[in-house]
Enzyme design. Structure first.
Site, short mmCIF file in Angstrom:
data_model
loop_
_atom_site.label_atom_id
_atom_site.label_comp_id
_atom_site.label_asym_id
_atom_site.label_seq_id
_atom_site.Cartn_x
_atom_site.Cartn_y
_atom_site.Cartn_z
N ARG A 1 -42.78 31.67 44.16
CA ARG A 1 -41.68 30.70 44.20
C ARG A 1 -41.03 30.85 45.57
O ARG A 1 -40.53 31.92 45.93
CB ARG A 1 -40.66 30.97 43.09
N HIS B 1 -43.13 21.30 41.65
CA HIS B 1 -42.95 22.24 40.55
C HIS B 1 -44.01 21.92 39.48
O HIS B 1 -43.70 21.46 38.39
CB HIS B 1 -41.53 22.12 39.98
N GLN C 1 -44.02 23.21 35.70
CA GLN C 1 -42.99 22.57 34.88
C GLN C 1 -43.45 21.19 34.41
O GLN C 1 -43.27 20.83 33.24
CB GLN C 1 -41.69 22.46 35.68
N ASP D 1 -32.76 16.38 36.19
CA ASP D 1 -32.72 17.71 36.80
C ASP D 1 -31.41 17.80 37.59
O ASP D 1 -30.75 16.76 37.81
CB ASP D 1 -33.96 17.88 37.72
N CYS E 1 -35.59 20.37 32.69
CA CYS E 1 -36.36 21.60 32.99
C CYS E 1 -35.51 22.85 32.91
O CYS E 1 -36.03 23.94 32.75
CB CYS E 1 -37.01 21.48 34.35
N ARG F 1 -43.36 26.50 28.46
CA ARG F 1 -43.79 27.06 29.75
C ARG F 1 -44.76 28.21 29.51
O ARG F 1 -45.78 28.35 30.20
CB ARG F 1 -42.58 27.57 30.56
N1 NVA Z 1 -34.95 21.13 41.27
C1 NVA Z 1 -34.55 22.42 40.78
C2 NVA Z 1 -35.47 22.89 39.72
C3 NVA Z 1 -35.11 24.19 39.08
C4 NVA Z 1 -36.11 24.65 38.05
C5 NVA Z 1 -34.53 23.40 41.94
O1 NVA Z 1 -35.44 23.35 42.78
O2 NVA Z 1 -33.59 24.19 42.03
N1 CP Z 2 -37.28 25.40 34.92
C1 CP Z 2 -37.44 26.50 35.66
O1 CP Z 2 -38.34 26.63 36.49
O2 CP Z 2 -36.52 27.47 35.40
P1 CP Z 2 -36.26 28.79 36.24
O3 CP Z 2 -35.66 28.38 37.56
O4 CP Z 2 -35.32 29.59 35.40
O5 CP Z 2 -37.56 29.49 36.45
#
Ligand code: NVA
Ligand code: CP
Length: 300
Positions: free
Chosen positions: A99, A126, A129, A218, A258, A286
């Site tokens: 990540r 992502h 997800q 989101d 999500c 997930r």
């Molecule tokens: N768009 C959000 C998704 C979190 C799972 C982010 O990138 O923070």
């Molecule tokens: N939806 C998702 O990816 O959650 P986290 O940021 O908690 O991993």
């Protein structure tokens, strides 16, 4: 030849359908030995609850284990070359989840890694997800093909990955966002050119939900955009998923998120509560979908 999962494009349509089948199997059969004695490295340069825990649990349920590395724990945080890190880590472990911020970083890592690499979220995509969201939709209404999905909010990693899914699955996708918060132009162009599903971009959340079977949203400010919170609250104020917006929908759609959610911003507390069974099942899924992704990469 090792495989990576950096984008939904990395799997064929047939492989995606098979992943859904396997995810269903893993949902009914928690333990398996496909990852026996194998080790998953998890490099996280951003916060996570679901992705981190579900991958760690998945590795354990499948007979292996996981090593978590935050930016502070490894030399990456002190500027070690991503390519050197990829070569070293992949000589120890069997699979890597990353990540991070830039999609290019994960692509560079994957290029020099001798073991499969999974995208656990970048600024651009992502994919774990979105495969999970689609699995959840199939589980809830029987199919995604022939259905209408609506994504209301920021043109971020979530919206981009939804658009990418049109390359593999035949559904109608409405994306609604305020001017200035468009999804990635190259991802949009590719979906319009090669998509088997249909993409409709709009600045009207009402138009986006009108025909929807399912509505997604989101956060308005993603990780790394915290400084823009106030500016974004203004830009997105008419894009909240609430009773009033959903009263424009003809098919009584259910809502997915999500998570993490900012109730009172992108989704009203009432709509979140009303849809919490779907949203928390989406989060649980997930685990099952990622087991199927890991299986696909370990036994191509
Ligand atoms: N768009 C959000 C998704 C979190 C799972 C982010 O990138 O923070
Ligand atoms: N939806 C998702 O990816 O959650 P986290 O940021 O908690 O991993």
């Amino acid at each position: 030849m090792k495989r990576d999962f950096l984008s939904i494009e990395d799997f064929s349509r047939e492989e995606i359908l098979n992943i859904f089948k396997q995810a269903k199997y893993f949902k009914e059969n928690k333990y398996h030995s496909i990852f026996n004695n194998k080790i998953l490295a998890m490099i996280f340069e951003k916060a996570s609850t679901r992705t981190r825990v579900s991958f760690e649990v998945a590795a354990t349920h499948l007979g292996g284990s996981a090593i978590f590395l935050s930016s502070n724990d490894s030399q990456l945080g002190r500027g070690e070359d991503i390519v050197d890190t990829a070569r070293v880590l992949s000589s120890y472990v069997d699979m890597v989840v990353i990540r991070t911020f830039e999609q290019e970083k994960i692509e560079a890592f994957a290029k020099y890694s001798s073991v499969p690499v999974i995208n656990g979220l970048t600024d651009l995509r992502h994919p774990c997800q979105i495969l999970t969201d689609i699995f959840t939709i199939i589980e809830t209404i029987g199919d995604i093909e022939g259905k209408t999905v609506s994504f209301v909010g920021d043109g971020n990693n979530m919206m981009n990955s939804w658009i990418t899914a049109l390359l593999k699955l035949d559904f109608k996708l409405y994306c609604a966002f305020p001017k200035g918060y468009e999804p990635d132009s190259q991802i949009v162009a590719k979906a319009k050119k090669d998509g088997i599903g249909e993409l409709i971009l709009t600045n009207s959340p009402e138009e986006a939900v009108m025909e929807a079977d399912v509505v997604n949203t989101d956060v308005w400010a993603s990780m790394g955009q915290e400084m823009e919170q106030k500016k974004r609250e203004k830009a997105f104020h008419s894009f909240q998923i609430n009773e009033s917006l959903l009263s424009k929908a003809k098919k009584n759609p259910f809502v997915l998120h999500c998570l993490p959610a900012h109730k009172g911003e992108e989704i009203s507390a009432a709509i979140f509560d009303k849809n919490s069974n779907y949203i928390f099942r989406e989060a649980e899924n997930r685990l099952h979908v990622q087991k199927a992704i890991m299986e696909k990469l370990i036994t191509p």
